[in-house]
Design an enzyme around this catalytic site. Structure first.
Site, PDB file in Angstrom:
ATOM      1  N   TYR A 196      52.758 -69.443  66.724  1.00 21.87           N
ATOM      2  CA  TYR A 196      53.354 -69.117  65.419  1.00 21.87           C
ATOM      3  C   TYR A 196      53.134 -67.650  65.062  1.00 21.87           C
ATOM      4  CZ  TYR A 196      53.559 -68.441  60.406  1.00 21.87           C
ATOM      5  OH  TYR A 196      53.819 -67.922  59.163  1.00 21.87           O
ATOM      6  N   TYR A 206      54.016 -75.432  69.928  1.00 22.57           N
ATOM      7  CA  TYR A 206      53.323 -74.220  69.493  1.00 22.57           C
ATOM      8  C   TYR A 206      52.175 -74.544  68.543  1.00 22.57           C
ATOM      9  CZ  TYR A 206      55.638 -74.205  64.862  1.00 22.57           C
ATOM     10  OH  TYR A 206      56.066 -74.520  63.591  1.00 22.57           O
ATOM     11  N   CYS A 207      51.194 -73.648  68.533  1.00 21.05           N
ATOM     12  CA  CYS A 207      50.090 -73.718  67.577  1.00 21.05           C
ATOM     13  C   CYS A 207      49.964 -72.335  66.936  1.00 21.05           C
ATOM     14  CB  CYS A 207      48.793 -74.182  68.244  1.00 21.05           C
ATOM     15  SG  CYS A 207      48.200 -73.133  69.593  1.00 21.05           S
ATOM     16  N   TRP A 208      48.772 -71.947  66.499  1.00 24.26           N
ATOM     17  CA  TRP A 208      48.629 -70.688  65.764  1.00 24.26           C
ATOM     18  C   TRP A 208      48.939 -69.471  66.634  1.00 24.26           C
ATOM     19  CZ3 TRP A 208      48.861 -68.272  61.464  1.00 24.26           C
ATOM     20  CH2 TRP A 208      48.258 -67.021  61.292  1.00 24.26           C
TER      21      TRP A 208
END
Length: 347
Positions: A121, A92-94
């Site tokens: 996130y 996952y990222c932002w």
């Protein structure tokens, strides 16, 4: 749901959760148990972002793509070399965009069943915030109250050892809750990560059993308790630890013994009381700090600050305080604390 993607509800299905955001983003908050493998470090992320705004999106993506490829290659040569074929990671990222997308694509090309977290996130954070508005209502809380020095946190630990459900808010916040409550060498978590930890803890509880929690104000150090939780606590039943003054002072001298190691830090913390206590009182307490005379300092803190403050706050904040079950104790040693916990469970 497309192949190679997963939702927050599917988190338990994965062998590892990988956060590919920058170290600064990870430090502010992250999914519980996630490991940090940034595809852009703090400086690189700032550089690409500046280029995106000041030069062009294309130039930013061209530089960013090269940096991501370089960092991803380093991760593949280190962290991933011992991962078996059946290993299954979640990335996952932002917001579930290009950073986690690139990482997931490469891992899937290698042959792992890697998945990208839908919404990243940001989606997880929305679910945490939403859950903390409703989860507290699912539980019956038993609020352990008592004046400063009543060993409330240690009693909670004893209750947990005996199999009770315990919510240790001060443990999650890494702070003891008072003006002297900062822990030596331990920073408090960010507000967001505290809420992540709180959500994780509440999610483990069952509504069929009570949850024991310490009476708190709205803030623990610099951490704010969610409104729904503090309101639920304040309408719950209370258990009052009625410990003798002598036992409380003896306990404080053990539990806060480290304060005697750094007189300047102790005086700094005491200085936070200057707005509400006379200067001559604080000057005298500073002298005690310089002399490492914790017995006299704690005795006066109990009599002149903590007990008056407690009498003003608890009666008004907690509805169940007036009718609280009382557990008397003149012994707050380890054995005495265990006895208090046993008495709480017996009633």
């Amino acid at each position: 749901m497309t192949k190679g993607s997963a939702t927050v509800a599917q988190l338990p299905e994965f062998d590892e959760i990988i956060d590919v955001r920058s170290p600064a983003e990870f430090a502010d908050d992250h999914l519980p148990g996630a490991v940090s493998m940034p595809v852009l470090d703090n400086e690189q992320r700032a550089q690409v972002g500046t280029m995106y705004k000041q030069v062009s999106p294309f130039d930013a993506r061209r530089l960013g793509g090269a940096l991501v490829a370089q960092n991803l290659a380093n991760h593949l040569l280190t962290h991933f070399q011992d991962k078996p074929r059946h290993w299954r990671p979640l990335i996952y990222c932002w917001r579930g965009g290009q950073r986690s997308g690139a990482f997931t694509t490469w891992l899937r090309m290698i042959g792992w069943d890697a998945c990208q977290l839908v919404g990243g996130y940001k989606q997880y954070r929305r679910e945490v915030v939403s859950a903390l508005e409703t989860l507290p209502q699912a539980f019956e809380f038993q609020v352990v109250s008592g004046p400063t020095g009543s060993a409330k946190t240690r009693v909670l630990e004893a209750l947990e050892r005996k199999g009770a459900q315990v919510l240790d808010l001060e443990g999650l916040a890494a702070h003891k809750g008072s003006v002297l409550g900062a822990l030596p060498g331990t920073a408090q978590p960010s507000q967001k990560f505290f809420e992540t930890l709180l959500y994780q803890q509440l999610s483990r509880f069952t509504p069929e059993q009570p949850v024991f929690v310490e009476a708190e104000s709205r803030k623990i150090g610099r951490i704010h308790l969610p409104g729904a939780l503090i309101e639920r606590m304040r309408e719950s039943e209370c258990v009052m630890i009625d410990a003798s003054r002598e036992a409380r002072i003896e306990f404080l001298l053990r539990d806060y013994a480290y304060l005697g190691d750094d007189a300047e830090d102790l005086k700094f913390k005491l200085g936070c009381l200057r707005r509400i206590l006379p200067n001559e009182t604080l000057d005298r307490w500073n002298d005690y700090a310089d002399a490492h005379d914790l017995p006299r300092l704690f005795t006066e803190l109990i009599d002149q600050h903590y007990d008056p403050l407690y009498r003003r706050s608890q009666n008004s904040n907690y509805q169940g305080y007036a009718n609280a079950r009382r557990i008397e104790s003149s012994d707050l040693s380890e054995g005495g604390i265990d006895a208090v916990a046993a008495a709480i469970l017996k009633q």
